[in-house]
Write a protein that holds these residues in place. Structure first.
Motif, short mmCIF file in Angstrom:
data_model
loop_
_atom_site.label_atom_id
_atom_site.label_comp_id
_atom_site.label_asym_id
_atom_site.label_seq_id
_atom_site.Cartn_x
_atom_site.Cartn_y
_atom_site.Cartn_z
N LEU A 140 10.28 7.23 -2.99
CA LEU A 140 9.64 6.59 -1.84
C LEU A 140 10.44 6.84 -0.56
O LEU A 140 9.85 7.01 0.51
CB LEU A 140 9.52 5.08 -2.09
N GLU A 141 11.76 6.88 -0.67
CA GLU A 141 12.58 7.19 0.50
C GLU A 141 12.31 8.62 0.98
O GLU A 141 12.22 8.86 2.19
CB GLU A 141 14.06 7.03 0.16
N ARG A 142 12.19 9.54 0.03
CA ARG A 142 11.91 10.94 0.42
C ARG A 142 10.55 11.03 1.10
O ARG A 142 10.40 11.73 2.11
CB ARG A 142 11.96 11.85 -0.81
N TRP A 143 9.56 10.32 0.55
CA TRP A 143 8.25 10.31 1.19
C TRP A 143 8.33 9.70 2.59
O TRP A 143 7.74 10.23 3.55
CB TRP A 143 7.25 9.53 0.35
N LEU A 144 9.08 8.60 2.72
CA LEU A 144 9.19 7.93 4.01
C LEU A 144 9.84 8.83 5.05
O LEU A 144 9.38 8.92 6.19
CB LEU A 144 10.00 6.64 3.85
N ASP B 30 0.82 -1.21 0.00
CA ASP B 30 0.00 0.00 0.00
C ASP B 30 0.85 1.26 0.00
O ASP B 30 0.38 2.32 -0.41
CB ASP B 30 -0.92 0.02 1.23
N PHE B 31 2.09 1.15 0.48
CA PHE B 31 2.97 2.31 0.58
C PHE B 31 4.05 2.32 -0.49
O PHE B 31 4.41 3.38 -1.00
CB PHE B 31 3.63 2.35 1.96
N PHE B 32 4.58 1.14 -0.83
CA PHE B 32 5.73 1.06 -1.73
C PHE B 32 5.41 0.38 -3.06
O PHE B 32 6.29 0.31 -3.92
CB PHE B 32 6.88 0.30 -1.06
N VAL C 140 10.20 -1.64 5.15
CA VAL C 140 11.01 -0.42 5.29
C VAL C 140 12.48 -0.75 5.11
O VAL C 140 13.22 -0.04 4.41
CB VAL C 140 10.75 0.23 6.67
N ASN C 141 12.93 -1.83 5.74
CA ASN C 141 14.34 -2.21 5.61
C ASN C 141 14.70 -2.54 4.16
O ASN C 141 15.79 -2.21 3.69
CB ASN C 141 14.64 -3.42 6.49
N ASP C 142 13.77 -3.18 3.46
CA ASP C 142 14.03 -3.52 2.05
C ASP C 142 14.17 -2.26 1.22
O ASP C 142 15.05 -2.16 0.36
CB ASP C 142 12.89 -4.39 1.53
N LEU C 143 13.32 -1.27 1.47
CA LEU C 143 13.40 -0.02 0.72
C LEU C 143 14.73 0.69 0.97
O LEU C 143 15.36 1.20 0.04
CB LEU C 143 12.25 0.90 1.11
#
Length: 217
Positions: free
Chosen positions: A172-176, A117-119, A126-129
């Motif tokens: 996605l990292e910036r959004w996170l 839903d997020f990535f 999160v760790n994978d991203l």
């Protein structure tokens, strides 16, 4: 070594269509400023009005000490509340390492329960991203240390795929990190509200004690 991340084909989260999480920061800090103003007014009233009320109504050292302790308790409640609320206004530093702090545990758990839903298909957690950049760095170092031209070329191809994954994961990292930044402020505000309730209790106890002492004198 590393494989190119699959294309989302439009199945990723529509972050471009949503406002940035950082837009919530001014509202959160505005709420904190209102809380500061409220407790500041209470403190000013206690400091400015309390001693004036007590003048001429307190007789003896014992009553003076009791009134002073009551006023101190009330002012302690105000000070604790102001101190905790002011922490909401402190500049927050948010890095990938910040995601491992207890304050962001609930955010990580929420994302890891439904990473798609997020990535989308870019990461499974999160760790994978966050691992894409570390993988690219490790491959780059391995390529530099390789003396065999053929194996060096193999490493170079792996590095190209790793860099493609990094570029794809970057939004996605910036959004996170933006979400983590806002989450920190929100957690600090919720914690400050709980301390404010404790401060209100101290102010109430101290004020009642002060009024009882001065009223009976």
């Amino acid at each position: 070594m590393t494989t190119a991340a699959p294309d989302d084909n439009g199945t990723g989260p529509p972050f471009d269509a949503l406002p940035s999480p950082l837009e919530a920061v001014p509202d959160l800090r505005a709420a904190a400023r209102w809380m500061l103003a409220a407790f500041g007014a209470v403190g000013a009233t206690l400091i400015g009005g309390g001693p004036l009320v007590a003048v001429g109504r307190i007789h003896g050292v014992a009553e003076a000490l009791c009134a002073g302790v009551s006023l101190l308790v009330a002012l302690t409640g105000v000070s604790v509340a102001i101190w905790q609320v002011s922490r909401v206004l402190e500049p927050q530093i948010t890095t990938p390492a910040t995601l491992d702090t207890p304050a962001l545990r609930s955010l990580r758990e929420m994302i890891d329960r439904a990473p798609a839903d997020f990535f989308g298909t870019a990461a499974t957690s999160v760790n994978d991203l966050l691992s894409h950049r570390a993988v690219a760095v490790n491959i780059y170092r391995a390529m530099l240390s390789e003396s065999d031209p053929r194996r060096r070329e193999v490493w170079r191809r792996h590095l190209e795929r790793a860099r493609a994954n990094v570029a794809r994961a970057a939004p996605l990292e910036r959004w996170l990190l933006s979400m983590a930044h806002v989450w920190q402020i929100q957690v600090a505000l919720h914690r400050a509200r709980r301390w404010c309730l404790a401060g209100v209790a101290l102010v109430t106890v101290g004020s009642v004690g002060f009024l009882v002492i001065t009223g009976n004198s």
